[in-house]
Motif scaffolding. Structure first.
Motif, short mmCIF file in Angstrom:
data_model
loop_
_atom_site.label_atom_id
_atom_site.label_comp_id
_atom_site.label_asym_id
_atom_site.label_seq_id
_atom_site.Cartn_x
_atom_site.Cartn_y
_atom_site.Cartn_z
N GLN A 5 0.85 -1.19 0.00
CA GLN A 5 0.00 0.00 0.00
C GLN A 5 0.89 1.24 0.00
O GLN A 5 2.06 1.20 0.40
CB GLN A 5 -0.90 -0.01 1.24
N TYR A 6 0.32 2.36 -0.42
CA TYR A 6 1.09 3.59 -0.55
C TYR A 6 0.48 4.70 0.32
O TYR A 6 -0.74 4.84 0.40
CB TYR A 6 1.13 4.04 -2.02
N ARG A 50 -1.92 22.77 -4.48
CA ARG A 50 -0.48 22.57 -4.28
C ARG A 50 -0.19 21.19 -3.69
O ARG A 50 0.80 20.55 -4.07
CB ARG A 50 0.07 23.67 -3.38
N ILE A 51 -1.04 20.74 -2.77
CA ILE A 51 -0.86 19.40 -2.21
C ILE A 51 -0.98 18.35 -3.32
O ILE A 51 -0.16 17.44 -3.42
CB ILE A 51 -1.91 19.12 -1.10
N HIS A 52 -2.00 18.49 -4.15
CA HIS A 52 -2.20 17.57 -5.28
C HIS A 52 -0.98 17.59 -6.20
O HIS A 52 -0.51 16.53 -6.66
CB HIS A 52 -3.45 17.97 -6.05
N GLY A 53 -0.44 18.77 -6.47
CA GLY A 53 0.72 18.88 -7.35
C GLY A 53 1.94 18.15 -6.81
O GLY A 53 2.64 17.46 -7.56
N MET A 54 2.19 18.28 -5.52
CA MET A 54 3.34 17.60 -4.91
C MET A 54 3.13 16.09 -4.89
O MET A 54 4.07 15.32 -5.10
CB MET A 54 3.59 18.14 -3.50
N MET A 56 1.36 14.32 -7.04
CA MET A 56 1.53 13.82 -8.41
C MET A 56 3.01 13.82 -8.81
O MET A 56 3.48 12.90 -9.49
CB MET A 56 0.71 14.66 -9.39
N ALA A 57 3.75 14.84 -8.37
CA ALA A 57 5.18 14.90 -8.68
C ALA A 57 5.93 13.74 -8.03
O ALA A 57 6.83 13.14 -8.64
CB ALA A 57 5.75 16.23 -8.21
N ALA A 58 5.55 13.40 -6.79
CA ALA A 58 6.19 12.28 -6.09
C ALA A 58 5.87 10.95 -6.79
O ALA A 58 6.74 10.09 -6.92
CB ALA A 58 5.74 12.25 -4.63
N LYS A 59 4.62 10.78 -7.21
CA LYS A 59 4.27 9.55 -7.91
C LYS A 59 5.04 9.42 -9.22
O LYS A 59 5.50 8.32 -9.57
CB LYS A 59 2.75 9.51 -8.18
N LYS A 60 5.22 10.51 -9.91
CA LYS A 60 5.98 10.49 -11.17
C LYS A 60 7.43 10.10 -10.91
O LYS A 60 8.01 9.27 -11.63
CB LYS A 60 5.90 11.86 -11.85
N THR A 61 8.03 10.69 -9.87
CA THR A 61 9.42 10.37 -9.52
C THR A 61 9.57 8.90 -9.15
O THR A 61 10.57 8.25 -9.49
CB THR A 61 9.89 11.25 -8.35
N ALA A 62 8.56 8.37 -8.45
CA ALA A 62 8.61 6.97 -8.01
C ALA A 62 8.28 5.98 -9.11
O ALA A 62 8.46 4.77 -8.92
CB ALA A 62 7.63 6.78 -6.85
N GLY A 63 7.81 6.48 -10.23
CA GLY A 63 7.45 5.59 -11.33
C GLY A 63 6.08 4.96 -11.17
O GLY A 63 5.77 3.97 -11.84
N LEU A 64 5.25 5.53 -10.31
CA LEU A 64 3.88 5.03 -10.14
C LEU A 64 2.97 5.67 -11.18
O LEU A 64 3.14 6.84 -11.53
CB LEU A 64 3.35 5.35 -8.74
N GLU A 65 2.00 4.91 -11.63
CA GLU A 65 1.03 5.46 -12.56
C GLU A 65 0.22 6.54 -11.87
O GLU A 65 -0.07 6.47 -10.68
CB GLU A 65 0.12 4.36 -13.09
N ALA A 66 -0.18 7.54 -12.64
CA ALA A 66 -0.90 8.68 -12.08
C ALA A 66 -2.19 8.25 -11.41
O ALA A 66 -2.65 8.89 -10.45
CB ALA A 66 -1.19 9.71 -13.17
N GLY A 67 -2.80 7.16 -11.86
CA GLY A 67 -4.08 6.72 -11.32
C GLY A 67 -3.98 5.90 -10.05
O GLY A 67 -5.02 5.55 -9.46
N VAL A 68 -2.76 5.59 -9.59
CA VAL A 68 -2.60 4.81 -8.36
C VAL A 68 -3.05 5.66 -7.17
O VAL A 68 -2.57 6.77 -6.95
CB VAL A 68 -1.14 4.37 -8.15
N ARG A 69 -3.99 5.11 -6.40
CA ARG A 69 -4.58 5.83 -5.28
C ARG A 69 -3.84 5.49 -3.98
O ARG A 69 -3.59 4.33 -3.69
CB ARG A 69 -6.05 5.42 -5.15
N ASP A 100 -6.86 10.89 -5.53
CA ASP A 100 -5.53 10.98 -4.90
C ASP A 100 -5.36 9.94 -3.78
O ASP A 100 -4.29 9.35 -3.64
CB ASP A 100 -5.30 12.38 -4.32
N CYS A 101 -6.38 9.77 -2.97
CA CYS A 101 -6.23 8.91 -1.78
C CYS A 101 -7.59 8.46 -1.27
O CYS A 101 -8.63 9.05 -1.59
CB CYS A 101 -5.48 9.65 -0.68
N GLU A 102 -7.55 7.41 -0.45
CA GLU A 102 -8.78 6.89 0.16
C GLU A 102 -9.15 7.68 1.42
O GLU A 102 -10.32 7.90 1.69
CB GLU A 102 -8.60 5.41 0.51
N GLU A 103 -8.14 8.05 2.21
CA GLU A 103 -8.41 8.73 3.49
C GLU A 103 -7.43 9.88 3.67
O GLU A 103 -6.32 9.86 3.15
CB GLU A 103 -8.29 7.74 4.65
#
Length: 347
Positions: A5-6, A50-54, A56-69, A100-103
């Motif tokens: 989980q992420y 801004r929270i959403h932007g950071m 998404m930037a972290a997911k991109k750096t980690a190589g996770l797909e943008a749709g991963v919740r 972005d997230c479940e909780e």
């Protein structure tokens, strides 16, 4: 890998923010950074953007797909003390950024700092540009002292230290004999620091900086030069840090009646997470700080042992941990690596 989980964690400041993407097996996948996320300064809409932007930037750096919740998102932010505004922020993220997230968990910036260093509870004592003291007990009950800004508080902060040194200088030159600010030490090092830091020729030049073009951060910036003066042996510079230590220790005594007994009885006694640049001058703060606990009021308190720690990792980690706890998950943080003890003793 399908069971992993992420989790996300944000340390949100008034000028700068840092985001961490954390995996349930304890691996840090990525970091990202951004501007202020203080909702009172930029508004909730911009804060969420801004929270959403950071994230998404972290997911991109980690190589996770943008749709991963993410399973949960923990936000530890400046300006997030009020329960009602926390609820509004959570609702806005869940509605407008539902992918972005479940909780979502939201708390003030003190929470992330504490739970980066300590898994149970303790005190966060901030002495940076401003100051604040926040007690968080294991049952999540809290008590606060300070954090009211430079007009109503900020005692022991970099701003307070600078302002106090300036006040002593001004009173000396005015031959104004108020016992609190009458200096028995030479004021010339402080005068030189004032002239060089603010680029003024004399005291009159300070009026613009203190009033017409007031900049709290710039005034607080004088503190690092006072710290250098203390290192060089200037007695007045050393005295203002001693005084700062005294009022910071007094913050701790102010919340003492609400401290859970388990925090006092555990190994190392009461743990205090010291946050902010003023703590770099601990050796000059220390005499005043400890004197509080040896005085009449301190002797009557239940605090008999203290451990002070400084963070080695961003408070984003504690924020991620808090987000995970909100969904019943305990992240395997390495608390020993996240913080280091710089003082421990009986008091």
């Amino acid at each position: 890998m399908t069971d992993l989980q992420y989790f996300g964690g944000l340390e949100g400041g008034a000028t700068h923010s840092k985001f961490v993407l954390y995996r349930s097996d304890g691996k840090i996948l990525a970091w990202s950074e951004g501007e202020s996320t203080n909702q009172w300064l930029i508004g909730q809409d911009e804060c969420c953007r801004r929270i959403h932007g950071m994230l998404m930037a972290a997911k991109k750096t980690a190589g996770l797909e943008a749709g991963v919740r993410l399973k949960a998102l923990g936000l530890s932010m400046s300006g997030a003390d009020e329960v009602e505004s926390q609820k509004q922020l959570i609702a806005k993220i869940k509605t407008e950024y539902s992918n972005d997230c479940e909780e979502v968990f939201v708390a003030s910036d003190s929470w992330g700092a504490l739970f980066t260093a300590i898994p149970t509870g303790g005190i966060v004592l901030i002495a940076g540009t401003g100051s604040n003291c926040q007690l968080i007990n294991p049952d999540k009950t809290t008590r606060r002292c300070g954090g009211w800004g430079h007009l109503l508080g900020d005692e022991g902060s970099a701003y307070w230290i600078s302002q106090r040194a300036l006040k002593i200088l001004f009173d000396h030159d005015d031959n104004f004999s108020l016992c609190e600010t009458k200096s028995k030490f030479n004021v010339e090092r402080v005068r030189t620091i004032m002239k060089e830091h603010f680029k003024v020729a004399d005291r009159t030049g300070m009026l613009e900086h203190m009033y017409a073009k007031f900049d709290k951060s710039n005034i607080a910036g004088m503190c690092k030069h006072l710290a250098k003066g203390a290192e060089d042996g200037d007695e007045l510079c050393q005295q203002v840090f001693h005084d700062a230590g005294l009022v910071l220790g007094s913050h701790v005594l102010a919340v003492e009646p609400a401290i859970s007994q388990s925090l006092l009885d555990g190994p190392g006694g009461l743990h205090i997470v010291a946050v902010g640049s003023v703590w770099k001058s601990w050796k000059f703060l220390k005499p005043g700080f400890l004197s509080v606990f040896k005085g009449k009021r301190g002797a009557q308190s239940h605090i008999k042992e203290l451990t002070l720690v400084g963070l080695k990792q961003p408070a984003s980690l504690g924020a991620a941990s808090l987000g995970a706890r909100a969904v019943g998950v305990t992240l395997p943080l390495d608390y020993a690596a996240n913080a280091e003890v710089f003082f421990h003793d009986k008091v």
